[in-house]
Motif scaffolding. Structure first.
Motif, PDB file in Angstrom:
ATOM      1  N   ALA A 120      36.823  18.787  32.372  1.00  0.00           N
ATOM      2  CA  ALA A 120      35.990  19.711  33.129  1.00  0.00           C
ATOM      3  C   ALA A 120      35.783  20.973  32.310  1.00  0.00           C
ATOM      4  CB  ALA A 120      36.646  20.057  34.463  1.00  0.00           C
ATOM      5  N   LEU A 121      34.717  21.675  32.618  1.00  0.00           N
ATOM      6  CA  LEU A 121      34.448  22.968  32.002  1.00  0.00           C
ATOM      7  C   LEU A 121      35.060  24.040  32.885  1.00  0.00           C
ATOM      8  CD1 LEU A 121      32.863  24.633  29.834  1.00  0.00           C
ATOM      9  CD2 LEU A 121      30.959  24.647  31.433  1.00  0.00           C
ATOM     10  N   GLY A 122      35.995  24.801  32.346  1.00  0.00           N
ATOM     11  CA  GLY A 122      36.679  25.822  33.130  1.00  0.00           C
ATOM     12  C   GLY A 122      36.059  27.194  32.942  1.00  0.00           C
ATOM     13  N   VAL A 123      35.976  27.937  34.040  1.00  0.00           N
ATOM     14  CA  VAL A 123      35.490  29.324  34.021  1.00  0.00           C
ATOM     15  C   VAL A 123      36.530  30.146  34.775  1.00  0.00           C
ATOM     16  CG1 VAL A 123      33.617  30.906  34.615  1.00  0.00           C
ATOM     17  CG2 VAL A 123      33.094  28.509  34.081  1.00  0.00           C
ATOM     18  N   SER A 124      37.434  30.783  34.044  1.00  0.00           N
ATOM     19  CA  SER A 124      38.531  31.524  34.660  1.00  0.00           C
ATOM     20  C   SER A 124      38.142  32.993  34.751  1.00  0.00           C
ATOM     21  CB  SER A 124      39.805  31.363  33.820  1.00  0.00           C
ATOM     22  OG  SER A 124      40.912  31.973  34.444  1.00  0.00           O
ATOM     23  N   VAL A 125      38.170  33.545  35.967  1.00  0.00           N
ATOM     24  CA  VAL A 125      37.643  34.886  36.208  1.00  0.00           C
ATOM     25  C   VAL A 125      38.721  35.947  36.027  1.00  0.00           C
ATOM     26  CG1 VAL A 125      36.335  36.343  37.792  1.00  0.00           C
ATOM     27  CG2 VAL A 125      36.100  33.847  37.912  1.00  0.00           C
ATOM     28  N   ASP A 126      38.409  36.974  35.248  1.00  0.00           N
ATOM     29  CA  ASP A 126      39.300  38.117  35.045  1.00  0.00           C
ATOM     30  C   ASP A 126      38.722  39.291  35.837  1.00  0.00           C
ATOM     31  OD1 ASP A 126      41.627  39.145  33.993  1.00  0.00           O
ATOM     32  OD2 ASP A 126      40.679  39.907  32.186  1.00  0.00           O
ATOM     33  N   TYR A 127      39.088  39.372  37.096  1.00  0.00           N
ATOM     34  CA  TYR A 127      38.507  40.365  37.991  1.00  0.00           C
ATOM     35  C   TYR A 127      39.338  41.646  38.006  1.00  0.00           C
ATOM     36  CZ  TYR A 127      41.975  38.246  41.186  1.00  0.00           C
ATOM     37  OH  TYR A 127      43.128  37.755  41.760  1.00  0.00           O
ATOM     38  N   ARG A 128      38.728  42.721  38.479  1.00  0.00           N
ATOM     39  CA  ARG A 128      39.422  44.006  38.560  1.00  0.00           C
ATOM     40  C   ARG A 128      40.507  43.967  39.640  1.00  0.00           C
ATOM     41  NH1 ARG A 128      34.413  47.776  39.617  1.00  0.00           N
ATOM     42  NH2 ARG A 128      33.775  45.823  40.662  1.00  0.00           N
ATOM     43  N   LEU A 129      41.604  44.680  39.380  1.00  0.00           N
ATOM     44  CA  LEU A 129      42.768  44.647  40.256  1.00  0.00           C
ATOM     45  C   LEU A 129      42.939  45.952  41.017  1.00  0.00           C
ATOM     46  CD1 LEU A 129      45.357  43.072  37.765  1.00  0.00           C
ATOM     47  CD2 LEU A 129      44.006  41.864  39.492  1.00  0.00           C
ATOM     48  N   ALA A 130      43.499  45.843  42.209  1.00  0.00           N
ATOM     49  CA  ALA A 130      43.965  47.003  42.954  1.00  0.00           C
ATOM     50  C   ALA A 130      45.345  47.389  42.380  1.00  0.00           C
ATOM     51  CB  ALA A 130      44.079  46.660  44.438  1.00  0.00           C
ATOM     52  N   PRO A 131      45.778  48.643  42.481  1.00  0.00           N
ATOM     53  CA  PRO A 131      45.145  49.734  43.224  1.00  0.00           C
ATOM     54  C   PRO A 131      44.103  50.516  42.424  1.00  0.00           C
ATOM     55  CG  PRO A 131      47.254  50.469  42.390  1.00  0.00           C
ATOM     56  CD  PRO A 131      47.130  49.017  42.004  1.00  0.00           C
ATOM     57  N   GLU A 132      44.023  50.258  41.109  1.00  0.00           N
ATOM     58  CA  GLU A 132      43.033  50.989  40.326  1.00  0.00           C
ATOM     59  C   GLU A 132      41.617  50.723  40.841  1.00  0.00           C
ATOM     60  OE1 GLU A 132      46.363  49.822  37.406  1.00  0.00           O
ATOM     61  OE2 GLU A 132      45.342  48.966  39.136  1.00  0.00           O
ATOM     62  N   HIS A 133      41.402  49.488  41.287  1.00  0.00           N
ATOM     63  CA  HIS A 133      40.099  49.089  41.825  1.00  0.00           C
ATOM     64  C   HIS A 133      40.344  48.383  43.160  1.00  0.00           C
ATOM     65  CE1 HIS A 133      38.301  49.993  37.913  1.00  0.00           C
ATOM     66  NE2 HIS A 133      39.324  49.356  37.389  1.00  0.00           N
ATOM     67  N   PRO A 134      40.418  49.127  44.257  1.00  0.00           N
ATOM     68  CA  PRO A 134      40.719  48.513  45.558  1.00  0.00           C
ATOM     69  C   PRO A 134      39.679  47.458  45.931  1.00  0.00           C
ATOM     70  CG  PRO A 134      40.835  50.922  45.672  1.00  0.00           C
ATOM     71  CD  PRO A 134      40.214  50.584  44.355  1.00  0.00           C
ATOM     72  N   LEU A 135      40.114  46.523  46.754  1.00  0.00           N
ATOM     73  CA  LEU A 135      39.162  45.570  47.323  1.00  0.00           C
ATOM     74  C   LEU A 135      38.102  46.333  48.115  1.00  0.00           C
ATOM     75  CD1 LEU A 135      41.634  42.817  48.564  1.00  0.00           C
ATOM     76  CD2 LEU A 135      40.110  42.670  46.597  1.00  0.00           C
ATOM     77  N   PRO A 136      36.842  45.915  48.053  1.00  0.00           N
ATOM     78  CA  PRO A 136      36.363  44.579  47.672  1.00  0.00           C
ATOM     79  C   PRO A 136      35.995  44.389  46.205  1.00  0.00           C
ATOM     80  CG  PRO A 136      34.567  45.814  48.631  1.00  0.00           C
ATOM     81  CD  PRO A 136      35.769  46.718  48.697  1.00  0.00           C
TER      82      PRO A 136
END
Length: 343
Positions: A120-136
């Motif tokens: 399979a072709l994998g696309v692993s997401v490196d998203y911003r983290l809390a608390p520096e970047h709170p959800l959403p």
């Protein structure tokens, strides 16, 4: 910190720095100091992309602006040179919305093995983290990454990815995000196109794999503890990561809460939920699988509505990351591969 003085050849303690006082702590995941310094004790040093000799998988990072993704291309795709396209797995890592990354060693190892085993072709997401970047922020980043993958803007995805077989997969907080993605109006409105450009109207996602999903709620399900103090403690990190939330029955944390959007709206053909016997989230994962099956008019025991539940006995939360070579981790990977590669 201690200092050495020539008259006293032994460490002399310095006065404690008030800024080093810990003001918030969430187990081994996150530690916040009075100075504002953030520490993530559990997170191992990141590893870079490249060629993985053990699996033959090639990986590289792509900057998407606010976030990035790490792509995984198996040797099977390279050898085929575009002759046969592969399912695309958009993977979202866990870590309570506050820790880990696509470059964490455990996730890099798992994605290499998943891409090779599929293939399979994998696309692993490196998203911003809390608390520096709170959800959403994390939700928004993963939505942007999924839409980017569906657009086939990258040459690897365009040449080797089958956009009729796109899956979202993730563990813990990442599984929570995967549910959010499959419910999002932008995803539900994205019709997968056939080769001649027409829209067949099928679900834009072939499937979703939720591994030990982090859902919670004010009311207990299954054999969860009913003590209000325990329930509040279980939601503490959620309130910290998402300061704008209403409560622990926010539909983003409790998709089965009264008033939450109906689970029949999930924009995927099939759903696989993984649970572990020693995980305090076990009952929540089972209840979610049962609710999705019921929303699709079936019963979980009969694989109703294309919903599968894999319960691993004798193991705990995200055990496959800590013990990747154990038999049960291999079994879970094999079941996941079978789900992704099924017709």
């Amino acid at each position: 910190m201690a200092s050495l003085n020539s008259a006293f050849p032994f460490p002399v303690p310095r006065p404690a720095d008030p800024a080093d006082e810990v003001v918030r702590e969430f187990g081994p995941l996150l530690r916040i100091y009075k100075s504002g310094r953030v520490e993530r004790p559990l997170v191992a040093p990141p590893v870079g992309p490249g060629h993985d000799a053990a699996t033959g998988v090639h990986s590289r990072d792509v900057d998407l602006g606010a976030c990035s993704v790490r792509l995984y291309l198996p040797q099977a795709a390279v050898a085929a040179d575009g002759a046969g396209k592969l399912p695309v797995v958009v993977y979202v890592h866990g870590g309570g919305f506050v820790a880990e990354s696509a470059a964490s060693p455990g996730y890099h190892l798992f994605l290499n093995r998943l891409a090779a085993a599929g293939p399979a072709l994998g696309v692993s997401v490196d998203y911003r983290l809390a608390p520096e970047h709170p959800l959403p922020a994390g939700y928004d980043d993963c939505l942007a990454a999924l839409k980017w993958a569906l657009s086939a803007a990258d040459p690897w995805v365009a040449a080797h990815g089958d956009l009729g077989r796109v899956f979202v997969a993730g563990d813990s907080a990442g599984a929570n995000i995967c549910h959010h993605l499959a419910m999002h109006p932008d995803v539900r409105g994205h019709a997968a196109a056939t080769a001649d450009g027409t829209a067949p109207g099928r679900a834009p996602l072939k499937g979703a794999v939720l591994i030990h999903p982090w859902f919670w709620g004010s009311e207990a399900v299954g054999e969860e503890p009913r003590d209000p103090a325990f329930r509040a403690m279980g939601a503490g990190l959620w309130f910290f990561a998402c300061p704008g939330t209403s409560d622990m029955d926010d539909p983003r944390m409790n998709p089965m809460a009264p008033g939450a959007p109906g689970l029949g709206a999930l924009a995927c053909e099939r759903v696989m939920v993984c649970a572990a016997e020693g995980d305090f989230l076990r009952w929540r994962g089972r209840a979610y699988a049962e609710a999705v099956a019921a929303a699709r008019g079936g019963a979980l025991e009969d694989a109703g509505g294309g919903v599968e539940l894999l319960e691993t006995m004798g193991e705990g939360h995200v055990f496959y990351l800590f013990k990747p070579d154990c038999d049960k981790a291999k079994e879970m990977l094999a079941k996941m591969v079978a789900f992704i590669t099924a017709p």
